[in-house]
Structures are given as structure tokens and as C-alpha cells.
Design an enzyme around this catalytic site. Structure first.
Site, mmCIF file in Angstrom:
data_model
loop_
_atom_site.group_PDB
_atom_site.id
_atom_site.type_symbol
_atom_site.label_atom_id
_atom_site.label_comp_id
_atom_site.label_asym_id
_atom_site.label_seq_id
_atom_site.Cartn_x
_atom_site.Cartn_y
_atom_site.Cartn_z
ATOM 1 N N ARG A 156 35.931 28.556 19.652
ATOM 2 C CA ARG A 156 36.182 28.324 21.072
ATOM 3 C C ARG A 156 36.674 29.576 21.783
ATOM 4 O O ARG A 156 36.682 29.648 23.009
ATOM 5 C CB ARG A 156 37.189 27.177 21.232
ATOM 6 C CG ARG A 156 37.433 26.748 22.658
ATOM 7 C CD ARG A 156 38.016 25.339 22.771
ATOM 8 N NE ARG A 156 38.960 25.004 21.735
ATOM 9 C CZ ARG A 156 40.267 25.301 21.762
ATOM 10 N NH1 ARG A 156 40.762 25.971 22.795
ATOM 11 N NH2 ARG A 156 41.056 24.946 20.770
ATOM 12 N N TYR A 166 26.854 24.872 47.502
ATOM 13 C CA TYR A 166 26.428 24.132 46.317
ATOM 14 C C TYR A 166 27.134 22.787 46.282
ATOM 15 O O TYR A 166 28.358 22.710 46.415
ATOM 16 C CB TYR A 166 26.756 24.962 45.078
ATOM 17 C CG TYR A 166 26.420 24.326 43.755
ATOM 18 C CD1 TYR A 166 25.219 23.668 43.554
ATOM 19 C CD2 TYR A 166 27.312 24.421 42.691
ATOM 20 C CE1 TYR A 166 24.913 23.093 42.338
ATOM 21 C CE2 TYR A 166 27.015 23.854 41.455
ATOM 22 C CZ TYR A 166 25.814 23.188 41.283
ATOM 23 O OH TYR A 166 25.518 22.621 40.077
ATOM 24 N N ASP A 182 30.098 33.145 45.364
ATOM 25 C CA ASP A 182 29.009 32.597 44.566
ATOM 26 C C ASP A 182 27.771 33.426 44.867
ATOM 27 O O ASP A 182 27.221 33.372 45.966
ATOM 28 C CB ASP A 182 28.793 31.124 44.930
ATOM 29 C CG ASP A 182 27.780 30.440 44.020
ATOM 30 O OD1 ASP A 182 26.847 31.123 43.541
ATOM 31 O OD2 ASP A 182 27.903 29.219 43.800
ATOM 32 N N LYS A 221 20.208 29.418 36.929
ATOM 33 C CA LYS A 221 19.189 29.682 37.943
ATOM 34 C C LYS A 221 18.507 31.034 37.690
ATOM 35 O O LYS A 221 17.844 31.197 36.688
ATOM 36 C CB LYS A 221 19.835 29.611 39.333
ATOM 37 C CG LYS A 221 20.705 28.367 39.569
ATOM 38 C CD LYS A 221 19.968 27.058 39.422
ATOM 39 C CE LYS A 221 20.727 25.862 39.979
ATOM 40 N NZ LYS A 221 21.997 25.543 39.332
#
Length: 365
Positions: free
Chosen positions: A56, A107, A178, A203
Site C-alpha cells: 500500500r 467534473y 484539474d 482520460k
């Protein structure tokens, strides 16, 4: 004595142009018989005593992707399980009842998280028209974070990032940008003063509609450590295969962006003259276009279901072209026109894309 050490892309990375860094950053050392590409490291557990310790906390495959994306954005990157995982981790840093300024068009997942946090009394969100710089500056007072999308999703508004950054910093706020739509090839917000850059790497970064991944990039070492600590604690870590796929996709980012943007510019020119289109929205760069269909939402739905090449799908940034009417989602802002169709322009032949759109538009009557 002359320096006989080998010159590799890693040693001269700051001097390399973005297209070259997209290809070479995050590669293994060029030792004899070493792999050219960073391999998949499928490990949940490591032998103790080193820097990793547990799956992790880190993975060599994640690190390669982070090195490459960080090189392009000009900072240090952290990969996450998804774009929303990255959003949630950043918003988790905000103190209770603190103010977050964000675009009214953004978004949907980001706005959804802000709405949920406000409903639970965690934050106060101030939604603004990000293209109205004066309004954004006025909203910065007492803010903890000023969140920018530029261009916005799906309205494609463009923010004055340097002006907003200056006002936000004067107010004591961090600035998050973003950069999913623009990519680091078309816009580098850290160079404009932003504190954090965020990507839905699903994306354009990955670019092949096959990997869910998010990322943040910062130049602030303390902020990086805090974000990594939150990722370690909350567990919003990327999958190893997803990180590998995203890195593989990033190698051709410059080629894909160049082709898809050229296609978008040409399609915008043609769409603006088509009688079935009431309005074309395009910020002048990138591969996302929005059109408003003249005969309303039913005609827009028919358009999306009548294409043969364009894919009716909700994501974007892949090599294939896709489209959808955004207000079909109940969470979309009511200020987005009902007839708006977002186009994600891919890398196909532009004449094929146009022929397909025209035959679908002709069905609208």
C-alpha cells in the site's frame, strides 16, 4: 579530466522537450540486459528493511508512471485508484467548515463530492463562473482551497489561472487545477503558480479507455508528504496493471494530442456552418468540443444514437471519438443547456468523423 559518464535521457531531462520526456521519463536505468520498459511488479508484500515494506506504500510500476507524469507537469506526482480518489484525498485535507471555491460547471464527481461534504457540514462550497475572474477573486475571501477546471467540463470555459492564483494565495488559499482536458502538453498550471495539479488519468493520459487511474502533482515537498500520507492511510492506491497501462499510454500522449486537436479544430470549422447546430463551444485548444443542437434535447439524443463511428459513451480522451448529451445525467448542472452534446475527438481520419456526424445530423430533419 573529461566526464566519461554516459548521457541518458534521465540525466538531461530538464533540457528535453515535452514530447521527448513523454517517451523517455520513467524508464529503467540503461544497464546491460535491463528491460527497456518498467515491468509489472505484482507484489502486495516486500521483504522488510527497505523503503517499500508493504504494497500500500509504493510499487516500482507506480513510481515509473509517477516519474513520467511528474516530469511532464514539472513537479512530483502521486497516482491514485481513480480521478475521484485523487479528488477525495485532496478535499480530505480541508478543515471542518472551511470554504472551497469551485467552478459551477466542473467534473460531475468533483461537484458531487463537494455537495456531499457540504450536506454533512464538512465544508462550505462556493460555486462560481470560473471564466468571470472578478467573481472568482471576490469569492476567494476566507477560502481554504480554490479549485479550477480550465477548460471546464462540459461548458469549456477558460479560467485566468495566474490572476486567480494570485488572489487565492493573497487570501491564504491553496489552488488546485484539474488539468485533465488540457493535459500537461497544452497547459502547465504549476508554472502559473498552482499548488496542486490533478488528473483523471483515465482520460487523455492513459488514452485508450482501458485503465481507471487518477493523479496529483505538486512542487511543494511538504504538501507531497501530506498527500502521500493520506493516500497511504485511506488506501486510494492505483492498481499495478492500471499504472502500467497509463504509462504505456502516456508514451504517445504528444502524438495523440496533436492529432486529436487538429481533428477538433477542423470539425469545429465545419460544425459552425451546419444548420442543425445552434452553437459550437471550443476554447481554441484541446480535443473536447461541445455543440448545442438546434432542435433541442430529443434531437441531441437522436444524434448520439445515430452515429456509426462515434461511440455513444460517457468518458473521454480515448483514441476513439465519443459523444454524449450531458444533461441525461441528473447530477449535471441545470445551467448546462439540455441540448448540449460533448464531443471527445479521437485520432481517426477527420473526414470519416465528419461524414459520420453529417449523416447523423441529417436525420434530425
Amino acid at each position: 579530466m573529461p566526464d566519461d559518464s554516459p548521457t541518458t535521457p534521465e540525466t538531461v531531462a530538464p533540457a528535453l522537450r515535452p514530447a521527448t520526456r513523454a517517451v523517455h521519463a520513467g524508464r529503467p536505468a540503461r544497464d546491460p540486459d535491463a528491460p527497456l520498459n518498467t515491468p509489472l511488479t505484482m507484489a502486495a508484500t516486500y521483504v522488510g528493511g527497505g523503503d517499500l515494506e508493504y504494497g500500500r506504500y509504493g510499487n516500482p510500476t507506480w513510481t515509473a508512471f509517477e516519474d513520467a507524469l511528474g516530469s511532464l507537469e514539472g513537479g512530483r506526482a502521486l497516482a491514485f485508484s481513480s480521478g475521484l480518489g485523487a479528488v477525495a484525498t485532496v478535499l480530505d485535507l480541508v478543515a471542518n467548515d472551511a470554504v472551497v471555491v469551485a467552478p459551477r460547471h466542473a467534473y460531475q464527481g468533483t461537484l458531487g463530492q463537494l455537495g456531499d461534504l457540504q450536506l454533512r457540514g464538512r465544508v462550505q462550497s462556493r460555486l462560481v463562473d470560473i471564466a468571470d475572474t472578478d467573481a472568482v477573486v471576490a469569492a476567494c475571501d476566507d477560502a481554504a482551497i480554490v479549485w479550477i477546471e480550465s477548460p471546464t467540463n462540459p461548458a469549456l470555459e477558460v479560467a485566468d489561472i495566474p490572476a486567480i492564483v494570485a488572489a487565492a494565495h493573497e487570501a491564504g488559499a491553496y489552488v488546485v487545477v484539474d488539468n485533465t482536458f488540457a493535459t500537461p502538453l497544452l497547459q502547465q498550471p504549476l508554472d502559473q503558480g498552482a499548488d496542486i495539479v490533478l488528473h483523471s488519468a483515465t482520460k487523455f493520459i492513459a488514452g485508450h479507455s482501458d485503465a481507471l487511474l487518477g493523479a496529483v502533482v505538486t512542487r511543494d515537498p511538504q504538501l507531497y508528504d501530506v498527500l502521500k500520507g493520506r493516500r497511504d492511510l485511506l488506501g486510494a492506491i492505483p492498481g499495478t496493471l492500471e499504472a502500467w497501462l497509463a504509462l504505456r499510454g502516456l508514451r504517445t500522449l504528444h502524438l495523440r494530442v496533436e492529432r486529436s486537436q487538429a481533428n477538433a479544430v477542423e470539425l469545429v470549422r465545419r460544425l459552425e456552418a451546419h444548420p442543425a447546430i445552434e452553437r459550437v463551444r471550443y476554447p481554441g485548444f484541446g480535443a473536447i468540443v461541445a455543440i448545442e443542437v438546434a432542435k433541442g434535447p430529443l434531437a441531441a439524443d437522436l444524434l448520439c444514437r445515430s452515429t456509426r463511428l462515434w461511440v455513444f459513451a460517457t468518458s473521454l480522451g480515448g483514441v476513439e471519438s465519443s459523444l454524449e448529451r450531458r444533461r441525461r445525467w441528473k447530477g449535471e448542472a441545470t445551467t448546462i443547456p439540455e441540448s448540449l452534446v460533448r464531443l471527445s475527438v479521437g485520432v481517426e481520419d477527420v473526414d470519416d468523423l465528419w461524414d459520420d456526424l453529417v449523416q447523423a445530423l441529417d436525420q434530425l430533419g
